[in-house]
Design a protein around this motif. Sequence first.
Motif: not given
Length: 377
Positions: A72-77, A281-286, A345-346
């Motif tokens: 679930l979500g970008t952390f998992s990916s 995650s990258d999305e979180d940072l953005q 990005s991360m």
Amino acid sequence: MKRLGLILSILLLFVLAACTSEQDAVSEPEASNNETKETASKTQDETSQTSSDIPKEVQKPIKIAAIMQASLGTFSSQYVKGVEDQVEKFGGSVQVYNADNDLSKMATHLDTAINQNVDAILIDHGRADALEPGVKKAVEKGIPVVVFDSDINVPGVTVIDQDDYSLAWDTLKTLAQDLNGEGNIVYVWVGGFAPMERRNVIYEAFQERYPGIKEIAKFGTASANTALDTQTQMETILKQYPNKGDIDAVFAPWDEFAKGATRAIEQAGRDEINVYGIDMSDEDLQMMQKENSPWLSSAATDPAEVGRVQVRFAYQKIALEDTPDIFSLDPHLVKQSDLPEETISMDKLGEYVEGWGSSDAATSPWMEKLVEEANAK
């Protein structure tokens, strides 16, 4: 007189002979010590050389099974990417099983991996009541098991986590300091996951520590669209508390919760409400770097590094090396104020958050050589 001089000369010769003997007695052990040092140095060099030799147990292509409660979500990916990248660098292969948040399905995946005689099993989340029988079966069969973020407790199994207690406390302490110990907050949370349960323990302690901070609403669900569901639920809460000052902050101990809450706050124009999360995650940072973003901070570990560490522990177990029963990765607090104006990005986060993504946990001298040989093939 001559006789006295002769006697004195003889005595002097005896004294010189005695001194010479004493010097020889002292110098001989020194020579012996030098020989010992040289021998020890050679032994150390030989030991160092031997320790960097690749153990025969991992000289073949290793097959890994990674069993996840849910992706679930970008952390998992990003966690999966870390697992896959590390296994690939070591020249092995990995099969990822996603149980879609179904514990019985997860147990079935575990049995499948055992029956396929994989070299090691990685488990991501899950609960002991569903998985411990299968884990014990794997251990009895000689298959190493490394678990991430679960309450599984089986001898011989290494359980790693993100130090969820520190993650929660770092975020909540920041929230409390920003509010000066007083305010109204919304808590987004869901049970049934070991890390969530641990983070909730700290939240309850936080409520005792800061009685001036009041929880006015609590909700949360884990689904295939957690961020979107959270956004919808947060929109409802904002309508229930329509006035500025009704809500001061949101504590979201999962980045999917934080993303949903942030989007709802932005769309409602409620820029007085701040969001404090966990995970990154990258999305979180953005989202955090977006101008006027309400998402101010998030305590996190690098999800890709979590996956890499888990793989390295598995390889150490296959190589018959000693590994700890419990290991916690050090978390870091990522604050919006510490990030640059340009979007990053991360892989660049370590330039702004000290220690990010630089763990040397579960490393052995031979691993570097294993990577070199795998890349040479």
